[in-house]
Design a protein around this motif. Sequence first.
Motif, PDB file in Angstrom:
ATOM      1  N   PHE A 173       0.856  -1.186   0.000  1.00 47.76           N
ATOM      2  CA  PHE A 173       0.000   0.000   0.000  1.00 47.76           C
ATOM      3  C   PHE A 173       0.890   1.233   0.000  1.00 47.76           C
ATOM      4  O   PHE A 173       1.494   1.586   1.015  1.00 47.76           O
ATOM      5  CB  PHE A 173      -0.921   0.003   1.222  1.00 47.76           C
ATOM      6  CG  PHE A 173      -2.056   0.994   1.128  1.00 47.76           C
ATOM      7  CD1 PHE A 173      -3.326   0.563   0.793  1.00 47.76           C
ATOM      8  CD2 PHE A 173      -1.855   2.353   1.366  1.00 47.76           C
ATOM      9  CE1 PHE A 173      -4.391   1.466   0.702  1.00 47.76           C
ATOM     10  CE2 PHE A 173      -2.894   3.256   1.271  1.00 47.76           C
ATOM     11  CZ  PHE A 173      -4.169   2.820   0.943  1.00 47.76           C
ATOM     12  N   ASP A 174       1.003   1.856  -1.162  1.00 46.65           N
ATOM     13  CA  ASP A 174       1.799   3.071  -1.299  1.00 46.65           C
ATOM     14  C   ASP A 174       0.878   4.254  -1.033  1.00 46.65           C
ATOM     15  O   ASP A 174      -0.022   4.558  -1.827  1.00 46.65           O
ATOM     16  CB  ASP A 174       2.409   3.150  -2.702  1.00 46.65           C
ATOM     17  CG  ASP A 174       3.413   4.274  -2.841  1.00 46.65           C
ATOM     18  OD1 ASP A 174       3.064   5.421  -2.469  1.00 46.65           O
ATOM     19  OD2 ASP A 174       4.528   4.031  -3.330  1.00 46.65           O
ATOM     20  N   ILE A 175       1.097   4.916   0.092  1.00 51.70           N
ATOM     21  CA  ILE A 175       0.204   5.986   0.529  1.00 51.70           C
ATOM     22  C   ILE A 175       0.192   7.135  -0.475  1.00 51.70           C
ATOM     23  O   ILE A 175      -0.862   7.721  -0.751  1.00 51.70           O
ATOM     24  CB  ILE A 175       0.609   6.456   1.935  1.00 51.70           C
ATOM     25  CG1 ILE A 175       0.456   5.288   2.933  1.00 51.70           C
ATOM     26  CG2 ILE A 175      -0.219   7.661   2.384  1.00 51.70           C
ATOM     27  CD1 ILE A 175       1.185   5.484   4.243  1.00 51.70           C
ATOM     28  N   ILE A 189      -6.916   1.689   4.483  1.00 52.31           N
ATOM     29  CA  ILE A 189      -5.909   0.914   5.205  1.00 52.31           C
ATOM     30  C   ILE A 189      -6.559   0.104   6.323  1.00 52.31           C
ATOM     31  O   ILE A 189      -6.335  -1.107   6.449  1.00 52.31           O
ATOM     32  CB  ILE A 189      -4.824   1.846   5.780  1.00 52.31           C
ATOM     33  CG1 ILE A 189      -3.939   2.406   4.658  1.00 52.31           C
ATOM     34  CG2 ILE A 189      -3.966   1.105   6.812  1.00 52.31           C
ATOM     35  CD1 ILE A 189      -2.992   3.502   5.105  1.00 52.31           C
ATOM     36  N   ILE A 196      -2.223  -6.216   3.924  1.00 52.61           N
ATOM     37  CA  ILE A 196      -1.119  -5.310   3.600  1.00 52.61           C
ATOM     38  C   ILE A 196       0.177  -5.878   4.154  1.00 52.61           C
ATOM     39  O   ILE A 196       0.275  -6.191   5.346  1.00 52.61           O
ATOM     40  CB  ILE A 196      -1.379  -3.899   4.159  1.00 52.61           C
ATOM     41  CG1 ILE A 196      -2.623  -3.292   3.498  1.00 52.61           C
ATOM     42  CG2 ILE A 196      -0.159  -2.993   3.938  1.00 52.61           C
ATOM     43  CD1 ILE A 196      -3.050  -1.963   4.085  1.00 52.61           C
ATOM     44  N   PHE A 199       4.303  -0.880   3.371  1.00 52.78           N
ATOM     45  CA  PHE A 199       3.838   0.456   3.018  1.00 52.78           C
ATOM     46  C   PHE A 199       4.959   1.230   2.340  1.00 52.78           C
ATOM     47  O   PHE A 199       6.139   1.023   2.634  1.00 52.78           O
ATOM     48  CB  PHE A 199       3.418   1.244   4.268  1.00 52.78           C
ATOM     49  CG  PHE A 199       2.093   0.845   4.852  1.00 52.78           C
ATOM     50  CD1 PHE A 199       0.913   1.374   4.359  1.00 52.78           C
ATOM     51  CD2 PHE A 199       2.028  -0.058   5.905  1.00 52.78           C
ATOM     52  CE1 PHE A 199      -0.311   1.018   4.906  1.00 52.78           C
ATOM     53  CE2 PHE A 199       0.817  -0.418   6.459  1.00 52.78           C
ATOM     54  CZ  PHE A 199      -0.366   0.118   5.954  1.00 52.78           C
ATOM     55  N   VAL A 233       7.570   0.664   6.905  1.00 55.04           N
ATOM     56  CA  VAL A 233       7.102   1.757   6.077  1.00 55.04           C
ATOM     57  C   VAL A 233       8.300   2.233   5.267  1.00 55.04           C
ATOM     58  O   VAL A 233       9.263   2.781   5.823  1.00 55.04           O
ATOM     59  CB  VAL A 233       6.530   2.914   6.913  1.00 55.04           C
ATOM     60  CG1 VAL A 233       6.171   4.089   6.010  1.00 55.04           C
ATOM     61  CG2 VAL A 233       5.315   2.453   7.707  1.00 55.04           C
TER      62      VAL A 233
END
Length: 256
Positions: A173-175, A189, A196, A199, A233
């Motif tokens: 999950f690329d913010i 999310i 996930i 990140f 992250v």
Amino acid sequence: MSSKLLPSICIDAVFGNLSIDAACQEVVKANVSSIEFWSWWDKDLAALQDAVSRYDLSIACCCTRFISLVDPKLREQYLQGLAESIAIAQRLNVKTLISQVGDFIQGVPRAQQKQSLIDGLSAAAPLLEDSGITLVVEPLNELVDHQGYFLVNSDEAFDIIRQVSSPNIKVLFDIYHQQISEGHVISNILANIDYIGHFHAAGNPGRNELQFGEINYPQVFLAIKETSYKGYVGLEYWPKTDDPIIALREVSDWLD
């Protein structure tokens, strides 16, 4: 009770103008103990291993080979590239591989391409489960950075992962990308946290430091820390400040 998140610096992006050794030195200065990078096949792997050992770093993840999953004619090539990447990941003690899925094929129904993607990941699952490595599939935005890419929205990515149903295949999950593609970052999310596996983060607009732009990263990270997620992250952006270490240290504090 909230838990820590683990920062990982993408050295190809943040320190792409430096040698591997110099980049790893900068990571240590930022009070971060993990790196990640994109392609392994164009790296001096011996130099990478030496630097990681010298500065007591770990490698959070890297990419598998960039071969389309939506084209069934390329599936065996994808699986061969994945097997090669798994071998490299084991050599480097990397537990997560990043996979992109390829561009949309004009003239082929989307449902057919999605099924090819599901079938390809299902074929990859035994390789990953046997090796203990997790593959994270990355949706990307097509409005700014990746025009023509097949997998854009996170809801479709999560649906694919549910259908594949392997504990070793999840979503990256690329913010930054998902803020551009769909927004509602925290809600999406929280609703899908079990699917996930990694990140990525960058400021939007600009894909620079997390301190710039419209995304309230302290609040996003606080929400993630309240979930069961225990992973990394990845900080994947192009710095625009003269001293990127200052921003990296601040983000490391946000994750702590």
